[in-house]
Scaffold this active site. Sequence first.
Site, PDB file in Angstrom:
ATOM      1  CB  ALA A  92      -0.910  -0.010   1.225  1.00 42.29           C
ATOM      2  CE  LYS A  93       5.655   0.504  -3.545  1.00 44.12           C
ATOM      3  NZ  LYS A  93       4.799  -0.558  -4.080  1.00 44.12           N
ATOM      4  NE  ARG A  94      -2.854   3.732   2.019  1.00 42.94           N
ATOM      5  CZ  ARG A  94      -3.277   3.141   0.904  1.00 42.94           C
ATOM      6  NH1 ARG A  94      -2.415   2.811  -0.027  1.00 42.94           N
ATOM      7  NH2 ARG A  94      -4.554   2.867   0.706  1.00 42.94           N
TER       8      ARG A  94
END
Length: 276
Positions: A92-94
Amino acid sequence: MTKTELFNQIKTKKSYLCVGLDTDIKKIPKHLLSSEDPVFEFNKAIIDATSDLCVSYKPNIAFYEAMGPKGWQSLAKTLEYIPKDCFSIADAKRGDIGNTSSLYARAFFDKSASGMSFDSITVAPYMGKDSVSPFLEFENKWVILLALTSNEGGKDFQNLELAEGTEVYKKVLEVSKNWGDSERLMYVVGATRAEKLREIRAIVPDSFLLVPGVGAQGGSLFEVSKYGMNATCGLLVNSSRGIIYASSGEDFAEKAREEAQKIQTEMAEYLDQFLK
Ligand SMILES: O=C(O)c1cc(=O)[nH]c(=O)n1[C@@H]1O[C@H](COP(=O)(O)O)[C@@H](O)[C@H]1O
């Protein structure tokens, strides 16, 4: 899943393959499109065909988010279907200010809130410690921090030298390894940057690395394994398109298995050769 459990899976299956579920409705075989949830049907067939050959699945959240509520449903069903002995990664590369990161963490880790509980999530380090630590507050859950990414543009910032002479990605490794230990914190290192693995291992000898970029992006599994493997393997090597789109016909799952099998066979050799 603990680090020991992950390593045990790797030894049992003789594989450190992560299958990337980058499932694009525009690319899945036509005959699935008439089913109620084509994305889930596709993923289910891929999982059935590969789960004995891999130790991890990584749905890339963008592919599901882009479909709105239906996409989130397909994602939740896919996560339920992933066998429990496989390490699940929400790619999700949050990462945001602390209170917002806490909610991102809840979205991917807290089943009672969102219906989903992944083993891990990919997180961008740019906003620093207080943007990452909310994810580490969840017991038994992992953060996979972007360090040296596989794309060309990764060099724009990650390889810049700081005044002290350290490259930015190395600083990310050096600083963040104090935020959590190798039991809960992994790093993304692109397979296309394998020449840097020796230096990376000097900073994080015990950490697992998630390595995308073999297959469609052209990274070398041999080099990644030779320079990146440690005493607990320490590698999860991802391939998405190279496996899941090996065929666009009715034989897509069979062909995906063939591709996964090729990689697993190579991995079994490298485990014999390079496991320290
Ligand atoms: O975090 C990732 O997984 C990731 C980091 C990176 O540096 N490079 C990279 O390709 N990825 C992801 O890994 C997958 C690679 O897909 P393929 O190139 O199709 O194997 C995609 O889901 C990317 O978003």
